[in-house]
Write an enzyme that holds these catalytic residues in place. Structure first.
Site, PDB file in Angstrom:
ATOM      1  CG  ASP A 268      -1.952  -1.008   1.249  1.00  0.00           C
ATOM      2  OD1 ASP A 268      -2.455  -1.498   0.063  1.00  0.00           O
ATOM      3  OD2 ASP A 268      -2.302  -1.601   2.268  1.00  0.00           O
TER       4      ASP A 268
ATOM      5  CG  ASP B  26      -6.769  -1.316  -1.434  1.00  0.00           C
ATOM      6  OD1 ASP B  26      -7.086  -2.708  -1.710  1.00  0.00           O
ATOM      7  OD2 ASP B  26      -5.697  -1.077  -0.950  1.00  0.00           O
TER       8      ASP B  26
END
EC number: 3.4.23.36
Length: 161
Positions: A118, A136
């Site tokens: 991330d 995401d």
């Protein structure tokens, strides 16, 4: 005459999202240490190298077998849903393609690295949102598109009754 399926658009959308997702994660892993952060837009957007071995907000951390099984099931269900429920509906096909690409992007990370990379770190309206990635974002946009399509279809069906 409307096409039943827009396979080329769906495949292209999935491919583009996957490439951007995987290349961006690769660039983060080769150029930043975990925890490194660069401010892009003051008080709004940072690029922060982070790893997550769970789901959103780190829930179910370390449950990789669970994620492998669930993701494979979700990918199969998305293909079935695309075939059975998205005929003649380009918007729904795009939504499913975004969901598929997002799920597959994070699945690739879990299989190759045992965790998800991330890096998009935002502060939205004073809330320090959890760090996320392109996969995401694709999942989120796909869900929003599905909801929009379902609401639109419900309104149209209600008018026809």
């Amino acid at each position: 005459m409307k096409k039943k399926y827009y396979i080329s658009i769906s495949l292209l959308m999935t491919f583009i999202v996957l490439v951007f997702d995987q290349v961006s994660k690769w660039l983060i892993t080769i150029s930043m240490k975990v925890g490194d952060s660069y401010e892009i837009i003051p008080n709004f957007l940072n690029i922060t190298s982070h790893r997550n071995n769970g789901a959103a907000w780190g829930i179910l951390s370390g449950k990789m077998l669970f994620f492998y099984i669930i993701t494979i099931i979700i990918l199969i269900v998305l293909v079935i849903f695309y075939i059975k429920e998205a005929q003649f509906n380009l918007f729904m096909q795009v939504a499913i393609s975004l969901l598929f690409a997002g799920a597959l992007g994070n699945f690739i990370d879990r299989v190759l690295h045992g965790e998800v990379v991330d890096f998009i770190d935002t502060n939205i309206f004073g809330y320090d949102f959890p760090i996320f990635n392109i996969a995401d974002s694709s999942l989120t946009i796909g869900v929003i598109f599905v909801i929009i399509t379902l609401i639109k279809d419900a309104i149209i069906n209600k008018k026809e009754v």
